[in-house]
Every structure is written in C-alpha cells, then in structure tokens.
Design an enzyme around this catalytic site. Structure first.
Site, mmCIF file in Angstrom:
data_model
loop_
_atom_site.group_PDB
_atom_site.id
_atom_site.type_symbol
_atom_site.label_atom_id
_atom_site.label_comp_id
_atom_site.label_asym_id
_atom_site.label_seq_id
_atom_site.Cartn_x
_atom_site.Cartn_y
_atom_site.Cartn_z
ATOM 1 N N ASP A 1 58.875 58.512 -17.819
ATOM 2 C CA ASP A 1 59.019 58.588 -16.359
ATOM 3 C C ASP A 1 58.078 57.610 -15.665
ATOM 4 O O ASP A 1 58.438 56.996 -14.670
ATOM 5 C CB ASP A 1 58.764 60.009 -15.858
ATOM 6 C CG ASP A 1 58.841 60.036 -14.338
ATOM 7 O OD1 ASP A 1 59.928 59.745 -13.812
ATOM 8 O OD2 ASP A 1 57.819 60.282 -13.676
ATOM 9 N N SER B 1 63.068 62.914 -12.850
ATOM 10 C CA SER B 1 61.686 62.452 -12.824
ATOM 11 C C SER B 1 60.752 63.625 -12.513
ATOM 12 O O SER B 1 59.768 63.882 -13.230
ATOM 13 C CB SER B 1 61.564 61.352 -11.755
ATOM 14 O OG SER B 1 60.232 61.090 -11.430
ATOM 15 N N ARG C 1 61.932 51.620 -10.905
ATOM 16 C CA ARG C 1 62.810 52.027 -9.787
ATOM 17 C C ARG C 1 62.215 51.596 -8.457
ATOM 18 O O ARG C 1 62.934 51.197 -7.541
ATOM 19 C CB ARG C 1 63.003 53.555 -9.809
ATOM 20 C CG ARG C 1 63.915 54.018 -10.939
ATOM 21 C CD ARG C 1 63.789 55.527 -11.143
ATOM 22 N NE ARG C 1 64.051 56.263 -9.942
ATOM 23 C CZ ARG C 1 63.467 57.429 -9.616
ATOM 24 N NH1 ARG C 1 62.605 57.992 -10.442
ATOM 25 N NH2 ARG C 1 63.757 58.025 -8.489
ATOM 26 N N LYS D 1 58.356 66.135 -15.596
ATOM 27 C CA LYS D 1 56.906 66.368 -15.551
ATOM 28 C C LYS D 1 56.599 67.860 -15.423
ATOM 29 O O LYS D 1 55.673 68.374 -16.049
ATOM 30 C CB LYS D 1 56.298 65.575 -14.386
ATOM 31 C CG LYS D 1 56.301 64.071 -14.660
ATOM 32 C CD LYS D 1 55.879 63.247 -13.473
ATOM 33 C CE LYS D 1 56.942 63.143 -12.438
ATOM 34 N NZ LYS D 1 56.815 62.083 -11.468
ATOM 35 N N HIS E 1 56.367 73.109 -6.880
ATOM 36 C CA HIS E 1 56.330 71.662 -6.648
ATOM 37 C C HIS E 1 56.929 71.387 -5.277
ATOM 38 O O HIS E 1 57.988 71.906 -4.941
ATOM 39 C CB HIS E 1 57.141 70.913 -7.719
ATOM 40 C CG HIS E 1 57.225 69.443 -7.423
ATOM 41 N ND1 HIS E 1 56.206 68.573 -7.746
ATOM 42 C CD2 HIS E 1 58.173 68.705 -6.808
ATOM 43 C CE1 HIS E 1 56.532 67.357 -7.338
ATOM 44 N NE2 HIS E 1 57.723 67.408 -6.773
#
Ligand code: URA
Length: 425
Positions: A161, A183, A168, A187, A82
C-alpha cells in the site's frame, strides 16, 4: 503471468482472477512490475472499477505483502475506529480511552496529517514527551497497562500500500473507490483488530464531497472488513463544518481533555459516544458500560492519563502555545449559517498546523478556535475565530483561505444537516 495481460484484462472491463491479483500485488511489491505498468493498471481500475470479490482479494494481497499483528493474547476483545479524515477531527483522543474504560482493548495505528486534514499523531505529539513510534512489544505493554494505544504504523504493515499510494498520488488515481477502500482496509485488517467502526466523513472538508460517494466507499469498506472476519460497520458523518471548536494540534488536545473531563463541545461528545457504542457492539460487548458514563465518571480520563504516560508523555504538562494570534470578528449580527470546513482546514494548515510535504514539521501551537458554530447567534464586531501561529507572516494567507467561508444570516438555516447522517453495516 504477464503484467500486460493483467492490464489489458482490466482495461477491457474484465474481472481479474484471484491469481492475477495475487501475482500483480506481490510482483509490484518485489519491484518486478514497473511503476508505469502499475500506474496503467491503477488507471484501468479507476475507470472500470472492481467487483466485491476483486477488491477483497486485492486487499488480502496487500495485507499479505507485510506483517499481520495478533492481539489474541489479550484478555479482552479488540475494537478500533478509522476516520477518513476531517477538519477538527480529534475524536480518537477521547474515544480510545472511553472505549477502553468500558472494557474493550483499542489498538490503534494512526497517521500524520497531509493537506488540510490533521493527523492524530501530530496532535498527540504536541504533548511533551509523548512518543508515536512503538515496537509491537511496547504496543502490547501499553494495551495491557492502559487498555488503549495510539501509535504510528511500522514499515512492515501493508508495504504494498505504501508504494501504491505514493504512485496513485502522482498519477491521478487516488480517487478510485476500490483503491481507497483496499488501501485503508489493508492497514486496518493488518493491525489485527477484531472489530472496526468507520467514520466516513461527507462534505467540503472531507475526502468524499457527496453522500453518494461516501456511501459507496462505506459499503465497499464494510464488505471488505466482513469478508476478512473483522466485524465492520460505518457511520456517515457531516464534515461541511469543523468538528468541535478547535482545529490544530495542541488546541485539539486541550479540547479532547475537556471532553474526557465530562465537558467539551456537544458535537464532539455526540460523535465520541455514538462511535464508542458502535465499537463496543461490533466487539460483541453491547451490554458493556456506556462510553457516555466513562466520560462523565472520570474513568476515560484515568485511561487517557495512563495511556499518555505509558508512551512517555506528561498528561498534566502545559501544552505549547503559539507566539502570535489574530481575531476574526463577526461581519454582522444574526445567526451563523455557514462555517465552511474546507476554508477553516486550509486556514489552519497555512497557519502551520498541517504540512504540505510528508517530511515537513508541524507547529504544535498553530490553529484556530471557532467561537461560534452554524446555528449559533453572533454579534457584529464580536470575535468569531481566533487564529494562532508561531510566525505572524502566515496570518494573511490563512485569512485568504477564510474568504467566503463564513456566512451570517437573519435566522438559523433550516437545512443544517445532522452530525450523524447514516449507518452502513
Ligand atoms: N487514506 C488511505 O490510507 N488510503 C487512500 O487511498 C486514501 C486515504
């Protein structure tokens, strides 16, 4: 339980109990905690932080709000990457096939771009026919056939989320490190990967502008991953300049295909290989084939073509080209000292490569090709950047974003940062 008690506990600097966290996240997802109460709790978290135990439990509660995918039926270990997002960051495109060619399975759920950083799905959607939305069964089919799949996350993955991130966004609480870390990790853990490598970008074009905040985010995410049984490491990498030469959608696919063909810009190759080795090591496959060899010998390209075809795309079809172009020339001769990632990212966005609102379309052909990178010699009057857009009226605002983004000096900057700054994990 009472939302006000939970808010007061965090407001006063206390540590939330596991029961308070589980209840707050589940009740918010069910709509039993009002938006203004969750906004208040998010602000208290932003101001007072969270302990490792709190952030791990918060992440678990967000995972539990939806489905967790399971790839245990595959005959090879799963591993994923990621990136926190950058300009020209097309690394997933060569990386997922290269790692699959070395024997691991790469199940990657990816996102679309928002703002000045591009999204992997937007880039892949410039390939004629390619489909981002797959069912879990289709994902499994692509993984079995190609070894790697890159597709959109379904709505069942960490729904808490999705709600909290939207809240947010409008309450000044995006920047909380525990909330960002939970967050992202909720995922990634729900995606079901066994190992995970995080590419945490640092610099003007990144979410994290300083090495200290990037390191704190990396350490928090690595802690969460390992607490949840996902072997996780992170690399902090430079994002003060764009990655590679291409910034946009189709132009980044074309550059990725060059890397898969054994060529491409040295920085893209370096990061692809470094992240690939980390992904294999995290999956317990340290002795596997080297990703550099998979790029050189054509096996990564074979996986890429299988993966694109399995998702409806034609890997050999010509990519879309923008209707208009504009050259930016080097202002003087010397060495390019700075090519600011943020300026180039905003310019590409304004050319149409990115979107301002989630529902906006993106232009497949829009973007920028950088003809030089910091440290390269440049000659006054020679092209430095090529800008591409479908609509000529977009070019002046893109040029405005590039004002001050380019600096040419007498000699190479001694302080040019290395691409890979630090490993965390
Ligand atoms: N990306 C995410 O998925 N979540 C954040 O909070 C920030 C970036």
């Amino acid at each position: 339980m009472d939302a006000i008690d939970v808010i007061r506990a965090k407001r006063d600097g206390g540590e939330l109990t596991p029961e308070q966290i589980d209840w707050a996240v589940a009740a918010y997802t069910r709509g039993e905690i009002a938006e203004e109460q969750m906004a208040s709790l998010a602000m208290a978290i932003l101001l007072n932080g969270m302990t490792r135990a709190e952030v791990s439990r918060w992440t678990q509660a967000m995972i539990d709000s939806g489905d967790r995918m399971d790839w245990s039926g595959l005959d090879r270990p799963t591993t994923d990457k990621h990136s926190t997002g950058g300009v020209g960051d097309k690394i997933t495109l060569p990386l997922a096939p290269a790692v699959a060619a070395c024997g691991a399975a790469v199940p990657q759920l990816s996102g679309r771009g928002l703002g000045h950083t591009g999204g992997t799905l937007d880039k892949l959607e410039s390939i004629p026919g390619w489909r981002a939305s797959l069912s879990t069964e289709e994902m499994l089919g692509v993984l079995r056939e190609a070894g790697a799949v890159v597709c959109a996350a379904g709505s069942g993955l960490a729904p808490a989320d999705r709600r909290l991130y939207a809240l947010r966004d409008v309450t000044g609480t995006v920047e909380s490190i525990p909330l960002i870390a939970s967050s992202i990790m909720s995922k990634k853990i729900a995606e079901g990967t066994g190992a995970l490598v995080l590419d945490v970008k640092v610099g003007s074009g990144a979410f994290m502008k300083t090495p200290d905040t990037a390191r704190e985010l990396a350490e928090t995410m690595v802690g969460i991953g390992n607490d949840h049984g996902v072997r996780t490491v992170a690399l902090l990498t430079a994002m003060d300049r764009p990655l590679g030469n291409a910034v946009g959608n189709a132009v980044e696919v074309a550059e990725s295909v060059e890397v898969l063909a054994g060529g491409g810009p040295p920085d893209v190759v370096e990061l692809t290989v470094a992240l690939g080795r980390e992904m294999l090591a995290a999956a317990g496959m340290a002795g596997a084939k080297d990703p550099a060899d998979a790029l050189r010998d054509g096996t990564a390209m074979d996986v890429w073509r299988r993966m694109i075809r399995a998702q409806g795309g034609d890997p050999l079809a010509p990519l879309p080209v923008a209707r208009e172009s504009h050259e930016v020339f080097a202002p003087s001769s010397g060495v390019l000292k700075r090519l600011d990632a943020f300026g180039v990212g905003v310019a590409a966005w304004r050319l149409g490569a990115g979107r301002a609102r989630k529902e906006d379309p993106v232009s497949a052909g829009a973007g920028i090709i950088c003809h030089a990178k910091p440290g390269d010699k440049v000659t006054k009057g020679r092209p430095l950047l090529s800008l591409y857009a479908d609509d000529v009226s977009r070019i002046p605002r893109a040029l405005e974003a590039l004002e001050g983004a380019v600096e040419v000096g007498e000699s190479a900057a001694a302080d040019l940062e290395p691409l890979i700054l630090q490993r965390v994990g």
